[in-house]
Design a protein around this motif. Sequence first.
Motif, PDB file in Angstrom:
ATOM      1  N   UNK A 112      95.745   3.240  91.810  1.00 52.55           N
ATOM      2  CA  UNK A 112      94.739   3.471  90.778  1.00 52.55           C
ATOM      3  C   UNK A 112      95.285   2.986  89.438  1.00 52.55           C
ATOM      4  N   UNK A 113      94.572   2.080  88.755  1.00 49.26           N
ATOM      5  CA  UNK A 113      95.063   1.595  87.456  1.00 49.26           C
ATOM      6  C   UNK A 113      95.081   2.713  86.413  1.00 49.26           C
ATOM      7  N   UNK A 114      96.056   2.662  85.537  1.00 50.35           N
ATOM      8  CA  UNK A 114      96.114   3.613  84.429  1.00 50.35           C
ATOM      9  C   UNK A 114      95.162   3.125  83.351  1.00 50.35           C
ATOM     10  N   UNK A 115      94.228   3.988  82.994  1.00 48.30           N
ATOM     11  CA  UNK A 115      93.272   3.641  81.956  1.00 48.30           C
ATOM     12  C   UNK A 115      93.753   4.207  80.630  1.00 48.30           C
ATOM     13  N   UNK A 116      93.858   3.357  79.638  1.00 44.03           N
ATOM     14  CA  UNK A 116      94.217   3.775  78.290  1.00 44.03           C
ATOM     15  C   UNK A 116      93.073   3.387  77.359  1.00 44.03           C
ATOM     16  N   UNK A 117      92.505   4.377  76.701  1.00 42.85           N
ATOM     17  CA  UNK A 117      91.389   4.148  75.806  1.00 42.85           C
ATOM     18  C   UNK A 117      91.836   3.275  74.623  1.00 42.85           C
ATOM     19  N   UNK A 118      91.134   2.185  74.398  1.00 43.04           N
ATOM     20  CA  UNK A 118      91.455   1.304  73.260  1.00 43.04           C
ATOM     21  C   UNK A 118      91.352   2.067  71.946  1.00 43.04           C
ATOM     22  N   UNK A 119      90.368   2.946  71.856  1.00 41.63           N
ATOM     23  CA  UNK A 119      90.167   3.729  70.634  1.00 41.63           C
ATOM     24  C   UNK A 119      91.380   4.608  70.356  1.00 41.63           C
ATOM     25  N   UNK A 120      91.883   5.290  71.422  1.00 40.38           N
ATOM     26  CA  UNK A 120      93.056   6.155  71.244  1.00 40.38           C
ATOM     27  C   UNK A 120      94.301   5.340  70.947  1.00 40.38           C
ATOM     28  N   UNK A 121      94.467   4.223  71.619  1.00 38.67           N
ATOM     29  CA  UNK A 121      95.668   3.400  71.431  1.00 38.67           C
ATOM     30  C   UNK A 121      95.685   2.745  70.047  1.00 38.67           C
ATOM     31  N   UNK A 122      94.521   2.470  69.489  1.00 36.21           N
ATOM     32  CA  UNK A 122      94.438   1.829  68.178  1.00 36.21           C
ATOM     33  C   UNK A 122      94.532   2.831  67.025  1.00 36.21           C
ATOM     34  N   UNK A 123      94.422   4.116  67.317  1.00 39.25           N
ATOM     35  CA  UNK A 123      94.441   5.149  66.289  1.00 39.25           C
ATOM     36  C   UNK A 123      95.883   5.391  65.827  1.00 39.25           C
ATOM     37  N   UNK A 124      96.200   5.042  64.569  1.00 34.00           N
ATOM     38  CA  UNK A 124      97.583   5.206  64.084  1.00 34.00           C
ATOM     39  C   UNK A 124      98.008   6.670  63.971  1.00 34.00           C
ATOM     40  N   UNK A 125      97.051   7.607  63.977  1.00 30.35           N
ATOM     41  CA  UNK A 125      97.380   9.028  63.877  1.00 30.35           C
ATOM     42  C   UNK A 125      97.813   9.612  65.222  1.00 30.35           C
ATOM     43  N   UNK A 126      97.559   8.902  66.299  1.00 34.63           N
ATOM     44  CA  UNK A 126      97.895   9.413  67.635  1.00 34.63           C
ATOM     45  C   UNK A 126      99.225   8.843  68.103  1.00 34.63           C
ATOM     46  N   UNK A 127     100.026   9.681  68.707  1.00 32.92           N
ATOM     47  CA  UNK A 127     101.308   9.268  69.266  1.00 32.92           C
ATOM     48  C   UNK A 127     101.038   8.479  70.549  1.00 32.92           C
ATOM     49  N   UNK A 128     101.432   7.218  70.577  1.00 34.18           N
ATOM     50  CA  UNK A 128     101.151   6.337  71.719  1.00 34.18           C
ATOM     51  C   UNK A 128     101.824   6.830  73.004  1.00 34.18           C
ATOM     52  N   UNK A 129     103.013   7.388  72.884  1.00 37.65           N
ATOM     53  CA  UNK A 129     103.716   7.907  74.063  1.00 37.65           C
ATOM     54  C   UNK A 129     102.957   9.086  74.653  1.00 37.65           C
ATOM     55  N   UNK A 130     102.419   9.951  73.803  1.00 42.78           N
ATOM     56  CA  UNK A 130     101.625  11.081  74.286  1.00 42.78           C
ATOM     57  C   UNK A 130     100.340  10.590  74.943  1.00 42.78           C
ATOM     58  N   UNK A 131      99.713   9.578  74.349  1.00 47.42           N
ATOM     59  CA  UNK A 131      98.500   9.002  74.956  1.00 47.42           C
ATOM     60  C   UNK A 131      98.795   8.483  76.359  1.00 47.42           C
ATOM     61  N   UNK A 132      99.890   7.733  76.468  1.00 49.09           N
ATOM     62  CA  UNK A 132     100.257   7.158  77.755  1.00 49.09           C
ATOM     63  C   UNK A 132     100.593   8.266  78.759  1.00 49.09           C
ATOM     64  N   UNK A 133     101.384   9.252  78.342  1.00 51.24           N
ATOM     65  CA  UNK A 133     101.752  10.367  79.226  1.00 51.24           C
ATOM     66  C   UNK A 133     100.541  11.151  79.690  1.00 51.24           C
ATOM     67  N   UNK A 134      99.589  11.382  78.782  1.00 57.52           N
ATOM     68  CA  UNK A 134      98.362  12.093  79.150  1.00 57.52           C
ATOM     69  C   UNK A 134      97.548  11.302  80.165  1.00 57.52           C
ATOM     70  N   UNK A 135      97.485   9.987  79.968  1.00 58.99           N
ATOM     71  CA  UNK A 135      96.744   9.130  80.907  1.00 58.99           C
ATOM     72  C   UNK A 135      97.406   9.140  82.285  1.00 58.99           C
ATOM     73  N   UNK A 136      98.732   9.105  82.311  1.00 54.72           N
ATOM     74  CA  UNK A 136      99.459   9.123  83.587  1.00 54.72           C
ATOM     75  C   UNK A 136      99.196  10.439  84.326  1.00 54.72           C
ATOM     76  N   UNK A 137      99.304  11.557  83.617  1.00 51.21           N
ATOM     77  CA  UNK A 137      99.068  12.863  84.243  1.00 51.21           C
ATOM     78  C   UNK A 137      97.636  12.954  84.772  1.00 51.21           C
TER      79      UNK A 137
END
Length: 186
Positions: A112-137
């Motif tokens: 299953x591909x890991x989906x990462x929201x472009x909106x979340x990844x582009x948001x400078x206020x969001x920690x990219x590592x947390x975004x990725x970890x949340x998507x993996x979980x």
Amino acid sequence: MAMQKKYKHSAYQVGHTKQTKTMTETNPDAAVAAALQKAQAEFPTMGKTKQVGVGSFGYSYLPLEQMLSLVTPVLLKHDLCISQGFGCSPTGETLIVTRLIHKSGGMIKSELPIFLSERDMANPKKNQTHNWGGAVTYQRRYSIKLILGLETDMDFNMEEEEKVQEKNINKGEVIETLREQVKEIS
């Protein structure tokens, strides 16, 4: 030299032991299917235990660690285990690779591909590592649900219809309570 006793049926002659193999002994994939079928009959009812409110929207889910604590003992009882890791698609996408493995060597594999929201990844206020970890979980949880044929809130032990309806009414009350709490905060 000792004399061997002769039997009427050839299956009992020395060196000619007749063995009948079952389908699961000759086909490891059939062993996985048979064991999974038995495990599915024993999985406990799994309700969504964590609630999250986001703005005017709320939802509930069963966390990965709780789902694993419920299914792992049943899987092990039936000689099954789950393994998850990463893979790569031909187009370069990172995949969650889930394997349901039987002790016979049979296996069911899901990618299953890991989906990462472009909106979340582009948001400078969001920690990219947390975004990725949340998507993996999130993807791990859904991969396990898919490979085991699970759905949280699914009634595995065939409760009476009244009890199932009662659960659905309570679930509706929980959602309505969440909406009211969000309105009060706003």
